[in-house]
Design a protein around this motif. Structure first.
Motif, short mmCIF file in Angstrom:
data_model
loop_
_atom_site.label_atom_id
_atom_site.label_comp_id
_atom_site.label_asym_id
_atom_site.label_seq_id
_atom_site.Cartn_x
_atom_site.Cartn_y
_atom_site.Cartn_z
N HIS B 91 -51.79 -12.97 -25.32
CA HIS B 91 -50.62 -12.66 -24.50
C HIS B 91 -50.99 -11.73 -23.35
CE1 HIS B 91 -46.56 -11.77 -23.31
NE2 HIS B 91 -46.71 -10.50 -23.61
N ARG B 92 -51.84 -10.74 -23.63
CA ARG B 92 -52.22 -9.77 -22.60
C ARG B 92 -53.35 -10.28 -21.72
NH1 ARG B 92 -50.44 -4.35 -23.74
NH2 ARG B 92 -52.05 -3.73 -22.27
N GLY B 93 -54.00 -11.36 -22.15
CA GLY B 93 -55.11 -11.89 -21.37
C GLY B 93 -56.33 -11.00 -21.37
N ARG B 94 -56.51 -10.21 -22.43
CA ARG B 94 -57.64 -9.30 -22.49
C ARG B 94 -58.02 -9.05 -23.95
NH1 ARG B 94 -57.57 -3.01 -20.34
NH2 ARG B 94 -59.68 -2.50 -21.00
N ARG B 95 -59.31 -9.00 -24.23
CA ARG B 95 -59.78 -8.72 -25.58
C ARG B 95 -59.73 -7.22 -25.86
NH1 ARG B 95 -59.56 -13.00 -28.84
NH2 ARG B 95 -60.77 -14.76 -28.10
N ALA B 96 -59.46 -6.86 -27.11
CA ALA B 96 -59.49 -5.45 -27.52
C ALA B 96 -60.93 -4.99 -27.73
CB ALA B 96 -58.69 -5.28 -28.81
N ALA B 97 -61.20 -3.74 -27.35
CA ALA B 97 -62.52 -3.15 -27.61
C ALA B 97 -62.63 -2.66 -29.04
CB ALA B 97 -62.76 -2.00 -26.64
N ALA B 98 -61.49 -2.37 -29.66
CA ALA B 98 -61.49 -1.86 -31.04
C ALA B 98 -60.09 -2.00 -31.60
CB ALA B 98 -61.92 -0.41 -31.08
N THR B 99 -59.99 -1.93 -32.93
CA THR B 99 -58.68 -1.82 -33.56
C THR B 99 -58.56 -0.44 -34.20
OG1 THR B 99 -57.09 -2.88 -35.06
CG2 THR B 99 -59.41 -2.92 -35.73
N MET B 100 -57.42 -0.16 -34.83
CA MET B 100 -57.14 1.20 -35.31
C MET B 100 -56.00 1.10 -36.30
SD MET B 100 -56.37 4.54 -32.87
CE MET B 100 -54.77 4.04 -32.27
N PRO B 101 -55.94 1.99 -37.30
CA PRO B 101 -54.76 2.00 -38.18
C PRO B 101 -53.54 2.58 -37.46
CG PRO B 101 -56.65 3.11 -39.22
CD PRO B 101 -56.98 2.93 -37.76
N ILE B 102 -52.35 2.20 -37.91
CA ILE B 102 -51.13 2.86 -37.43
C ILE B 102 -50.67 3.93 -38.41
CG2 ILE B 102 -50.34 0.87 -36.09
CD1 ILE B 102 -48.20 0.45 -38.32
N GLU B 103 -51.19 3.87 -39.64
CA GLU B 103 -50.81 4.86 -40.65
C GLU B 103 -51.92 4.96 -41.68
OE1 GLU B 103 -47.30 3.72 -42.84
OE2 GLU B 103 -48.22 1.92 -43.68
N CYS B 104 -51.86 6.01 -42.51
CA CYS B 104 -52.75 6.14 -43.65
C CYS B 104 -52.08 5.50 -44.85
CB CYS B 104 -52.98 7.61 -44.01
SG CYS B 104 -53.64 8.61 -42.67
N GLY B 105 -52.86 4.78 -45.65
CA GLY B 105 -52.28 4.19 -46.84
C GLY B 105 -53.26 3.25 -47.50
N GLY B 106 -52.98 2.93 -48.75
CA GLY B 106 -53.89 2.09 -49.53
C GLY B 106 -54.14 0.75 -48.87
N ILE B 107 -53.13 0.19 -48.25
CA ILE B 107 -53.31 -1.06 -47.50
C ILE B 107 -53.60 -0.77 -46.04
CG2 ILE B 107 -52.08 -3.05 -46.55
CD1 ILE B 107 -52.67 -3.80 -49.24
N ASN B 108 -52.82 0.09 -45.44
CA ASN B 108 -52.86 0.17 -43.98
C ASN B 108 -54.02 0.98 -43.40
OD1 ASN B 108 -51.26 -1.77 -42.96
ND2 ASN B 108 -49.38 -0.53 -42.98
#
Lengths: 385, 385
Positions: B91-108
């Motif tokens: 959608h943005r027409g650009r690749r991400a350089a990295a990802t990141m969590p939005i919260e701390c948690g066993g899954i997230n």
């Protein structure tokens, strides 16, 4: 052959489309006011005959989605459906050559005209239901292989949602309905983007013309003090909606209606004037089945229309109320809506009804006085101009 | 300074992240298995320190959205969160350089590692909650001006939804929650796309490191037969989570829990071992407030963690049950989560609680035996390696 639709056509179109909406498809007054305003500002809208479409044109239908009970209180600001179209165009990276209705109805025959007027687009004289149905997968487009995805939703704040469920039009309906509920029960959508070829192969043709001719027949009869029901029967006789039947005549004695899961659901009971028998009609936005003394008179996808007994004014499910004096008519749907594939998508069982489809003309309903069934069973119908 | 996170780190990370999840953030076992499998196939994941990010890098956080009660029964297939990231990139027409969590948690804390491993992306050592919160607008990103829109949702069938509510992160949560509910109560999202500069300005830094050090402290203490609670207090004392308090010690005597509107909501009652007093904890996915005899001991955004009384194993809201013998601890959140702007987004009133925020260190909770509050009140904390 293309033609111009102007503000002077809107009263007849709104009336005819609401009748074809078979209880749903939205309120005629609101739809008409929206388009009148747009046409005063932008001029008339060009209507394209489906047979004239080049095979590779991109057509993007537009519509309102939601419970008609909500729309009565939450009127569109105006730009929402064009915003939905633009969002889908941006996603596809291509502009639409025209828009088109997905169903017949007081609102949903009008929304594409609003988009056409404000966006400078022609509108195709066809739709995907040939009446109104409550759910997005209930489209002849869907029956004959066009995916509804991707679907764009827009609201009056400029917020947008884009849903892509691939070939799964039922899941598309499920997710879009969820978003619509969270947007307050009504939203504006662009979906079933298709080629001109696909329109010719899958759409119910010339239903704007049909709505216009039905509406005009009623208005002309009222003006000339003729019977509008006879005029209506005569108008249908020149279309692919071959059979028309009077199912009942009486007074509404009960309406049970609730807005739930994004739909207006319920039932109405109508008692005959001579106290002899009662008709029950169940609805989910649209009228689904008419039953008299346990005998099924008509069932989806055939049209069940509740009309004011003198004027033949159609009454939508959300406006129906105790005391209304009505005549209920059944109208046969075109052949492409009665195939096994079509009945698998919008036959009685698709609405949770444990019933078989029986054509209205095979049921016990009577012919309207002074009329006879159409003899013209063939596919084509004549454009209104 | 970047570092590698491998399968050997996952037990400590899952344990620490679940504790920071403060009752929510997902089950540690499921999250850990997902990433272990991905790392066996693709190798370890590169973790980036937020301070090292170039200002104009594109970072796209990824997460699971839904009720933890549902996730226990509906485990991800694996590719969903990467599919959400790719949808947003397209959608943005650009690749991400990295990802990141939005919260701390066993899954997230684990989902971004799954995306990193399978998508060949590094993961930023930071997040937007410094704990877990139940709603998408409850992000430090949001507090300090980063819009969550556009947000991409993906499910296991490859269906996607893209939502754009402009600056309105609360409406984004509302619509995304509606879609998540219709997808069966759990979905995978990519959102709050931001620059490296925005990560440095708005994220809670080094919370993967924090989770690892907290988890290791507990695991090491268990192995060495030391008190894991003292080890935990010691670990926090070297972080920006300055204060830790023991709020209660007792047995769970009642859990009222229902999955409603896409959340696990309810309350737990814990009775002290000597029969003297009772603690009540209310939760919406995460623990919100701890009250003893009408006295508020701790409240959001401070952390309220229910830990098994011997092992300090955190117990998530969806696993909590009658008979659990627990110690409840309160942990102070970092300064950037206690500003007026932050409390306006995730303070007690944002959860419908008619309560003021009172820092846990100002309440009546006691220090954990053998420990003292951290003296280090400043912002920075040391990366674990």
């Amino acid at each position: 052959m293309s033609w111009q639709l102007g503000p002077e056509d809107l009263p007849a179109l709104a009336l005819g489309a609401t009748l074809l909406g078979t209880g749903g498809g939205g309120d005629p007054h609101i739809g008409r006011l929206l388009v009148e305003q747009a046409m005063r500002e932008h001029g008339p809208v060009t209507i394209l005959d489906p047979d004239d479409l080049d095979d590779d044109l991109l057509i993007i239908p537009t519509a309102q989605m939601g419970a008609p009970t909500v729309v009565l209180e939450r009127i569109p600001a105006g730009p929402e459906p064009l915003a939905a179209l633009r969002r889908l165009e941006d996603h596809r990276g291509r502009r639409a050559a025209a828009t088109m209705p997905i169903e017949c109805g007081g609102i949903n025959s009008m929304i594409p005209l609003l988009v056409g007027a404000t966006g400078g687009l022609p509108v195709v004289d066809a739709d995907g239901m040939g009446r109104a149905f409550p759910e997005l997968q209930m489209e002849t487009f869907s029956v004959y292989g066009v995916p509804g995805s991707p679907l764009a939703i827009a609201d009056e704040l400029g917020h947008t949602v884009l849903i892509d469920t691939g070939e799964d039009n039922r899941q598309l309906e499920w997710l879009a309905r969820g978003v619509t509920i969270r947007l307050g029960g009504v939203a504006y959508i662009a979906e079933y983007a298709m080629t001109g070829r696909q329109v010719k192969d899958t759409a119910v043709p010339r239903t704007l013309s049909l709505a216009l001719s039905v509406g005009r027949a009623i208005l002309d009869a009222r003006r000339d003090h003729r019977d509008p029901f006879a005029a209506l029967a005569d108008a249908f006789s020149r279309t692919i909606y071959t059979h028309i039947r009077e199912l009942f005549h009486g007074k509404v004695v009960d309406v049970e209606r609730r807005t739930t899961e994004g739909f207006a659901r319920g039932r109405a009971r109508i008692r005959s004037a001579d106290g002899d028998g009662e008709l029950e009609i169940s609805f989910q936005n649209e009228n689904l089945v008419a039953i008299r003394d346990e005998i099924q008179l008509a069932v989806v996808p055939d049209l069940i229309c509740i009309l004011e007994e003198e004027t033949a004014e159609p009454i939508t499910t959300e406006r129906l109320r105790y005391g209304d004096r009505v005549r209920v008519i059944g109208v046969s749907t075109p052949a492409l809506m009665r195939t096994p594939e079509a009945l698998a998508v919008f036959g009685p069982r698709c609405f949770g009804l444990d019933r078989e489809f029986v054509p209205v003309e095979d049921g016990p309903g009577g012919e309207i006085a002074g009329t006879a069934d159409a003899r013209m069973e063939e596919w084509e119908q004549t454009p209104v101009r």
